[in-house]
Write a protein that holds these residues in place. Structure first.
Motif, PDB file in Angstrom:
ATOM      1  N   ASP A  20      -0.066  -3.945  -0.588  1.00 46.34           N
ATOM      2  CA  ASP A  20       0.187  -3.707  -2.145  1.00 46.34           C
ATOM      3  C   ASP A  20       1.166  -5.400  -1.961  1.00 46.34           C
ATOM      4  N   ALA A  42      -4.920  -5.072  -9.200  1.00 48.08           N
ATOM      5  CA  ALA A  42      -4.214  -4.569 -10.019  1.00 48.08           C
ATOM      6  C   ALA A  42      -4.063  -5.164 -11.479  1.00 48.08           C
ATOM      7  N   LEU A  91      -3.844  -5.631  -4.455  1.00 47.50           N
ATOM      8  CA  LEU A  91      -4.356  -4.309  -3.394  1.00 47.50           C
ATOM      9  C   LEU A  91      -5.827  -4.730  -2.486  1.00 47.50           C
ATOM     10  N   ASN A 135     -10.714   1.992  -6.535  1.00 51.00           N
ATOM     11  CA  ASN A 135      -9.460   2.379  -7.776  1.00 51.00           C
ATOM     12  C   ASN A 135      -9.334   3.188  -7.512  1.00 51.00           C
ATOM     13  N   ARG A 136      -9.271   4.626  -7.564  1.00 51.86           N
ATOM     14  CA  ARG A 136      -8.665   5.750  -7.014  1.00 51.86           C
ATOM     15  C   ARG A 136      -7.978   6.157  -5.608  1.00 51.86           C
ATOM     16  N   HIS A 139      -5.395   3.235  -3.758  1.00 52.09           N
ATOM     17  CA  HIS A 139      -3.816   3.722  -3.908  1.00 52.09           C
ATOM     18  C   HIS A 139      -3.132   4.989  -3.085  1.00 52.09           C
ATOM     19  N   LYS A 140      -4.055   5.784  -2.725  1.00 52.60           N
ATOM     20  CA  LYS A 140      -3.656   6.479  -1.703  1.00 52.60           C
ATOM     21  C   LYS A 140      -4.440   6.400  -0.491  1.00 52.60           C
TER      22      LYS A 140
END
Length: 294
Positions: A20, A42, A91, A135-136, A139-140
């Motif tokens: 990140d 991002a 990211l 994108n979802r 992030h996880k």
């Protein structure tokens, strides 16, 4: 000492790493590495170089690059201003080029993965619902531990491999011919063009900066960029014009001069050669899309 153009990403103990990356601007150095890279922007905007492909990027940009494919996300000039309050965030996932063996890719169940691997050597830009899904998920991924991280990575790769929402970036047959101090030289070229494309570009000046004659510079540049220097400059200018056309606060003639073209007719000709439509058609198309979305 010359900055190496081969970037080290993974250690021998890692299958993949997630970064990140937040900063005032993106890494301005033209580079490549032996691993696959999934990059989601991002925050930030600028110009993206992948192999011999040049295109503007902004927030939401999602690109996959294969092993040893040279690339660079160069932030707009405003990000390099010493008084700038702008920031960027990328990211990025790097995964091992040996994650899928040749024997595994030959299996029927891996048909789409194999196609994805083959396409990645040219670079792939994803859009639409595919981009939203990644994108979802991306992030996880850093919240997972151990083998669950690998499962999350494979889920991301599976979505990308089964998607039809992508464009290939570099030209068919593009090959990386970079070596030695090429990264430093190409960085000088890119910095010069990105700083001066709105005015007159001097072939003599850039050649002198590299301690070359104009003839030797043109001979040096073409096989590395897979295009002439003139074509490269025009692509940078047209890329910037596409941003301005979408903002809708300048007329086409003003945009032409803002991007370094001295004649509107030449701007129209170069735009159509690169984008396959006129500036007027391009603006109308995307304004219609914007209207339909809103």
């Amino acid at each position: 000492m010359s900055t190496p153009n081969i970037e080290k990403t993974l250690t021998t103990k890692e299958t993949f790493i997630f970064k990140d990356m937040v900063g005032p601007y993106f890494n301005p150095n033209w580079h490549f590495h032996p691993d696959y890279q999934i990059s989601l922007i991002a925050e930030g905007k600028g110009t993206r170089f992948v192999g011999d492909h040049v295109q503007s990027f902004e927030k939401g940009d999602l690109v996959v690059t294969g092993p040893n494919l040279p690339h660079l996300w160069r932030s707009d000039d405003a990000y390099f201003d010493k008084n700038s309050k702008l920031s960027t965030r990328g990211l990025v996932i790097y995964f091992d080029h040996d994650l899928f063996s040749e024997s595994l890719l030959g299996k029927e169940e891996f048909y789409n993965i194999n196609k994805f691997v083959e396409n990645s050597v040219r670079g792939m830009e994803f859009y639409g619902e595919t981009r939203n899904k990644i994108n979802r998920l991306i992030h996880k991924i850093n919240n997972e531990l151990g083998f669950r991280r690998i499962i999350k990575l494979l889920e991301i790769i599976d979505i990308l491999a089964n998607s039809e929402e992508y464009h290939l970036l570099s030209s068919p047959g593009y090959t990386n011919v970079f070596k030695g101090d090429d990264a430093d030289k190409m960085r000088i070229v890119y910095d010069y063009v990105m700083t001066n494309f709105k005015t007159k570009i001097s072939l003599e000046e850039i050649s002198e900066m590299l301690n070359m004659t104009t003839t030797s510079f043109c001979r040096y540049f073409k096989p590395r960029a897979n295009k002439t220097f003139t074509r490269f400059v025009n692509e940078i200018r047209i890329g910037h014009s596409r941003k301005l056309l979408l903002e809708d606060n300048l007329n086409i003639s003003q945009i032409s001069y803002e991007c370094g073209f001295n004649a509107l007719s030449n701007f129209n000709r170069q735009f159509k050669a690169i984008v396959q439509m006129s500036p007027h058609e391009y603006r109308k198309l995307f304004l219609n899309i914007k209207t339909s979305i809103s």
